[in-house]
Enzyme design. Structure first.
Site, PDB file in Angstrom:
ATOM      1  N   SER A 175      -3.935   6.062  13.704  1.00  0.00           N
ATOM      2  CA  SER A 175      -4.576   8.163  13.149  1.00  0.00           C
ATOM      3  C   SER A 175      -5.063   8.489  13.810  1.00  0.00           C
ATOM      4  O   SER A 175      -5.439   8.902  14.965  1.00  0.00           O
ATOM      5  CB  SER A 175      -5.284   7.617  12.563  1.00  0.00           C
ATOM      6  OG  SER A 175      -6.325   8.250  11.752  1.00  0.00           O
TER       7      SER A 175
ATOM      8  N   TYR B 187     -14.368   3.929  10.974  1.00  0.00           N
ATOM      9  CA  TYR B 187     -12.727   4.182  10.644  1.00  0.00           C
ATOM     10  C   TYR B 187     -12.460   4.560  11.716  1.00  0.00           C
ATOM     11  O   TYR B 187     -11.385   3.575  12.373  1.00  0.00           O
ATOM     12  CB  TYR B 187     -12.458   4.437   9.204  1.00  0.00           C
ATOM     13  CG  TYR B 187     -11.447   4.836   9.315  1.00  0.00           C
ATOM     14  CD1 TYR B 187     -10.739   3.712   8.488  1.00  0.00           C
ATOM     15  CD2 TYR B 187     -10.398   5.816   9.344  1.00  0.00           C
ATOM     16  CE1 TYR B 187      -8.858   4.006   8.779  1.00  0.00           C
ATOM     17  CE2 TYR B 187      -9.097   5.762   9.752  1.00  0.00           C
ATOM     18  CZ  TYR B 187      -8.331   5.128   9.155  1.00  0.00           C
ATOM     19  OH  TYR B 187      -7.305   5.213   8.992  1.00  0.00           O
TER      20      TYR B 187
ATOM     21  N   LYS C 125      -9.737   2.774  14.560  1.00  0.00           N
ATOM     22  CA  LYS C 125      -8.223   2.217  15.172  1.00  0.00           C
ATOM     23  C   LYS C 125      -8.365   3.095  17.115  1.00  0.00           C
ATOM     24  O   LYS C 125      -7.344   2.701  16.863  1.00  0.00           O
ATOM     25  CB  LYS C 125      -8.227   4.088  14.722  1.00  0.00           C
ATOM     26  CG  LYS C 125      -7.858   3.972  13.492  1.00  0.00           C
ATOM     27  CD  LYS C 125      -6.944   3.111  12.391  1.00  0.00           C
ATOM     28  CE  LYS C 125      -6.455   2.646  11.160  1.00  0.00           C
ATOM     29  NZ  LYS C 125      -5.390   1.417  11.102  1.00  0.00           N
TER      30      LYS C 125
ATOM     31  N   GLY D 108       1.015  -0.665  -0.182  1.00  0.00           N
ATOM     32  CA  GLY D 108       0.094  -0.476  -0.480  1.00  0.00           C
ATOM     33  C   GLY D 108       0.798   1.136   0.078  1.00  0.00           C
ATOM     34  O   GLY D 108       1.315   1.393   0.372  1.00  0.00           O
TER      35      GLY D 108
HETATM   36  P1  NAD Z   1      -3.791   1.648   1.664  1.00  0.00           P
HETATM   37  O1  NAD Z   1      -4.764   1.435   0.980  1.00  0.00           O
HETATM   38  O2  NAD Z   1      -3.005   1.967   0.539  1.00  0.00           O
HETATM   39  O3  NAD Z   1      -2.769   0.310   2.837  1.00  0.00           O
HETATM   40  C1  NAD Z   1      -3.318  -1.078   2.795  1.00  0.00           C
HETATM   41  C2  NAD Z   1      -2.663  -2.249   1.974  1.00  0.00           C
HETATM   42  O4  NAD Z   1      -3.395  -3.535   3.288  1.00  0.00           O
HETATM   43  C3  NAD Z   1      -3.392  -2.083   0.821  1.00  0.00           C
HETATM   44  O5  NAD Z   1      -2.761  -2.232  -0.135  1.00  0.00           O
HETATM   45  C4  NAD Z   1      -4.476  -3.162   1.002  1.00  0.00           C
HETATM   46  O6  NAD Z   1      -4.738  -4.042  -0.622  1.00  0.00           O
HETATM   47  C5  NAD Z   1      -4.132  -4.535   2.330  1.00  0.00           C
HETATM   48  N1  NAD Z   1      -4.893  -4.614   2.643  1.00  0.00           N
HETATM   49  C6  NAD Z   1      -6.231  -4.079   3.394  1.00  0.00           C
HETATM   50  N2  NAD Z   1      -6.879  -5.053   3.771  1.00  0.00           N
HETATM   51  C7  NAD Z   1      -5.698  -5.963   4.130  1.00  0.00           C
HETATM   52  C8  NAD Z   1      -6.177  -8.056   4.254  1.00  0.00           C
HETATM   53  N3  NAD Z   1      -7.195  -8.103   5.010  1.00  0.00           N
HETATM   54  N4  NAD Z   1      -4.918  -8.881   3.941  1.00  0.00           N
HETATM   55  C9  NAD Z   1      -3.760  -8.483   3.300  1.00  0.00           C
HETATM   56  N5  NAD Z   1      -3.661  -7.308   3.007  1.00  0.00           N
HETATM   57  C10 NAD Z   1      -4.832  -6.107   3.076  1.00  0.00           C
HETATM   58  O7  NAD Z   1      -3.770   2.124   2.961  1.00  0.00           O
HETATM   59  P2  NAD Z   1      -2.388   3.420   3.364  1.00  0.00           P
HETATM   60  O8  NAD Z   1      -2.886   4.769   3.349  1.00  0.00           O
HETATM   61  O9  NAD Z   1      -0.825   2.746   3.584  1.00  0.00           O
HETATM   62  O10 NAD Z   1      -2.513   3.280   5.093  1.00  0.00           O
HETATM   63  C11 NAD Z   1      -1.598   1.666   6.032  1.00  0.00           C
HETATM   64  C12 NAD Z   1      -2.740   2.241   7.343  1.00  0.00           C
HETATM   65  O11 NAD Z   1      -2.547   3.576   7.821  1.00  0.00           O
HETATM   66  C13 NAD Z   1      -4.309   1.903   7.160  1.00  0.00           C
HETATM   67  O12 NAD Z   1      -3.815   0.867   8.706  1.00  0.00           O
HETATM   68  C14 NAD Z   1      -4.426   3.214   7.978  1.00  0.00           C
HETATM   69  O13 NAD Z   1      -5.858   3.115   8.621  1.00  0.00           O
HETATM   70  C15 NAD Z   1      -3.109   4.268   8.229  1.00  0.00           C
HETATM   71  N6  NAD Z   1      -3.774   6.097   8.572  1.00  0.00           N
HETATM   72  C16 NAD Z   1      -3.662   5.767   7.151  1.00  0.00           C
HETATM   73  C17 NAD Z   1      -3.415   7.272   6.836  1.00  0.00           C
HETATM   74  C18 NAD Z   1      -3.848   8.002   5.705  1.00  0.00           C
HETATM   75  O14 NAD Z   1      -4.376   9.490   5.501  1.00  0.00           O
HETATM   76  N7  NAD Z   1      -3.658   7.434   4.379  1.00  0.00           N
HETATM   77  C19 NAD Z   1      -3.559   8.137   7.923  1.00  0.00           C
HETATM   78  C20 NAD Z   1      -3.657   7.362   9.559  1.00  0.00           C
HETATM   79  C21 NAD Z   1      -3.540   6.043   9.314  1.00  0.00           C
HETATM   80  C1  WQD Z   2      -8.183  17.508   4.285  1.00  0.00           C
HETATM   81  C2  WQD Z   2      -8.378  18.952   3.825  1.00  0.00           C
HETATM   82  C3  WQD Z   2     -10.650  18.656   3.326  1.00  0.00           C
HETATM   83  C4  WQD Z   2     -10.144  16.869  -0.323  1.00  0.00           C
HETATM   84  C5  WQD Z   2      -8.265  12.032   6.438  1.00  0.00           C
HETATM   85  C6  WQD Z   2      -9.118  10.559   7.412  1.00  0.00           C
HETATM   86  C7  WQD Z   2      -7.941  10.621   8.513  1.00  0.00           C
HETATM   87  C8  WQD Z   2      -6.874  10.462   8.292  1.00  0.00           C
HETATM   88  C9  WQD Z   2      -6.638  10.922   7.241  1.00  0.00           C
HETATM   89  C10 WQD Z   2      -6.263   8.717   8.329  1.00  0.00           C
HETATM   90  C11 WQD Z   2      -9.620  18.917   4.733  1.00  0.00           C
HETATM   91  C12 WQD Z   2      -9.988  19.413   2.437  1.00  0.00           C
HETATM   92  C13 WQD Z   2     -10.017  17.595   0.157  1.00  0.00           C
HETATM   93  C14 WQD Z   2     -11.315  18.081  -1.685  1.00  0.00           C
HETATM   94  C15 WQD Z   2     -11.168  19.698  -0.030  1.00  0.00           C
HETATM   95  N1  WQD Z   2      -7.125   9.245   7.147  1.00  0.00           N
HETATM   96  N2  WQD Z   2     -10.474  18.578   1.337  1.00  0.00           N
HETATM   97  N3  WQD Z   2     -11.080  19.190  -1.338  1.00  0.00           N
HETATM   98  O1  WQD Z   2     -10.123  15.044   6.103  1.00  0.00           O
HETATM   99  O2  WQD Z   2      -7.861  15.186   7.464  1.00  0.00           O
HETATM  100  O3  WQD Z   2      -8.362  13.162   7.257  1.00  0.00           O
HETATM  101  O4  WQD Z   2      -7.648  11.580   6.196  1.00  0.00           O
HETATM  102  O5  WQD Z   2      -6.547   7.634   9.128  1.00  0.00           O
HETATM  103  O6  WQD Z   2      -8.435   9.544   9.662  1.00  0.00           O
HETATM  104  O7  WQD Z   2     -10.434  11.778   7.188  1.00  0.00           O
HETATM  105  O8  WQD Z   2      -8.322  14.261   5.069  1.00  0.00           O
HETATM  106  O9  WQD Z   2      -7.120  14.397   2.837  1.00  0.00           O
HETATM  107  O10 WQD Z   2      -9.983  14.639   3.327  1.00  0.00           O
HETATM  108  O11 WQD Z   2      -8.844  16.247   3.322  1.00  0.00           O
HETATM  109  O12 WQD Z   2     -10.918  20.987   0.369  1.00  0.00           O
HETATM  110  O13 WQD Z   2     -11.887  17.289  -2.153  1.00  0.00           O
HETATM  111  O14 WQD Z   2      -8.909  19.161   2.192  1.00  0.00           O
HETATM  112  O15 WQD Z   2     -11.833  19.735   3.919  1.00  0.00           O
HETATM  113  O16 WQD Z   2      -9.939  20.354   5.567  1.00  0.00           O
HETATM  114  P1  WQD Z   2      -8.510  14.680   6.274  1.00  0.00           P
HETATM  115  P2  WQD Z   2      -7.846  15.153   3.200  1.00  0.00           P
END
Ligand code: NAD
Ligand code: WQD
Length: 343
Positions: free
Chosen positions: A129, A155, A159, A15
């Protein structure tokens, strides 16, 4: 069993954050073993990792919900640690499909933990997160002890519960050391342009929306709200370059590996700086030389006005701090987007 190397299990390693972390682990002498079933990624990411590191990566196409399949992998390697990324992450989808999220995010975590205990792997990093803080009262800077709010989505609940499950397992006396990393808003891509974010369908997050709009995949970006109580009226977030975030996992593994006895710690991973939506757009236009097609729209329901991390603990505990600038992140994301379109 393979015991000669420093094997680290990386669930979700194909991912966005996982792939960048795999690169950093390899560059720090560790041997990541990716377990991913590609439900939200693509073999392109494995090819990209291999191009960067110049060697094959160890990979198993297994759903971590399949406990038997996961156990077989634990039996095959003598893991020194686990980084557990695999989860579903679309906040909006989790509201309409809550069971999908509880099943995958919590069921997957429990399977990993059961295997960790069964196979005596005691170093565990969990992808948490900033969503666990909800909409923080009073202060825009959150520390790890800022009280959490009711999660505003299933979601977010997974977490909070994930962290709780890990804490309870440690409290029960299990031989486990846990580091919960609370990521803020990861953006950017590897500077080589070989790996980056691969949103399937319409992106949920801001920066891929910006780059896809500039690339002509999407018509127009809507900025959600212009009347927030912030200097330019748009929301503020703590955007962190994904390579800096990946490096936090290497620092975290090193720290946790040096701990004796059981432990559970929480660390914010951000830059400590807030950036508004308009600032992101202006940075994009500056570094790309392109004018973005965007307009103001209504506020998005559930959006927090402003939040960014207090990063003092990351520096003191795991000796990590972000190095890259917002400009670096936007350039790298744009470069990745253009490579994707050329393919
Ligand atoms: P992503 O979707 O790119 O990566 C997650 C990966 O996990 C994917 O490749 C998916 O195929 C794999 N996956 C999901 N369920 C699976 C399963 N049951 N078995 C095997 N593989 C599985 O997401 P990411 O952005 O890289 O996020 C990684 C982690 O970080 C997640 O736990 C997400 O909740 C957390 N996180 C992400 C963000 C963000 O904004 N990207 C922010 C905070 C926390
Ligand atoms: C960022 C800013 C929007 C899209 C999310 C998850 C959070 C965490 C991080 C996983 C905000 C604005 C966005 C658009 C916009 N992920 N925006 N137009 O909401 O901070 O957080 O990702 O754990 O749980 O909720 O991130 O990238 O969606 O938005 O104006 O088309 O951009 O309002 O202010 P967010 P985001």
């Amino acid at each position: 069993m393979m015991v000669d190397k420093n094997y680290v299990l990386v669930t979700g390693g194909a991912g966005f954050i996982g792939s960048h972390t795999v690169v950093e682990l390899i560059e720090n002498g560790m041997v990541p073993v990716i377990v991913d079933d590609f439900r939200n990624s693509n073999t392109k990411m494995l090819e990209g990792i291999q191009k960067i590191v110049g060697s094959e990566v160890l990979f198993h196409n297994v759903d971590i919900g399949n406990k038997e399949g996961l156990s077989l992998i634990f039996g095959q390697y003598n893991f020194s640690g686990i980084i557990h990324f695999a989860a579903d992450k679309a906040v909006g989808e989790s509201v309409s499909l809550p069971l999908k999220y509880y099943k995958n995010n919590l069921g997957g975590l429990i399977n990993c933990l059961e295997c960790a205990l069964e196979f005596s792997v005691d170093n565990f990093i969990f992808s948490s997160s900033c969503t666990v803080y909800g909409d923080p009262d009073g202060s825009t800077t959150v520390t790890e002890i800022t009280p959490q709010k009711e999660p505003n989505s299933p979601y977010g609940a997974t977490k909070q519960m994930g962290e709780r499950i890990l804490e309870d397992v440690v409290k029960s006396g299990a031989a486990l050391k846990v580091l919960n990393l609370r990521y803020f808003n990861p953006i950017g891509a590897h500077e080589s342009g070989n790996i980056g974010e691969l949103p399937i369908g319409k992106p949920n997050n801001l920066l891929p929306y910006v780059t896809q709009t500039a690339a002509g995949v999407l018509e127009k970006l809507t900025v959600f709200g212009k009347d927030y109580d912030t200097p330019d009226g748009t929301c503020i977030r703590d955007y962190i370059h994904v390579v800096d975030l990946a490096k936090a996992h290497v620092s975290g593994l090193k720290w946790i590996g040096n701990q004796t006895g059981t432990t559970v710690e929480i660390v914010n991973v951000g830059t400590g700086k807030g950036t508004s939506v308009l600032e992101i757009i202006h940075t994009f236009e500056k570094v790309s030389g392109k004018q973005l097609n965007w307009e103001f729209g209504e506020r998005r329901e559930g959006d927090v006005e402003q939040i960014f991390a207090d990063v003092t603990k990351a520096k003191h505990l795991i000796d990590w701090e972000a190095q890259k600038s917002m400009e670096n992140a936007v350039i790298d994301a744009w470069n990745w987007e253009q490579n994707l379109r050329n393919d």
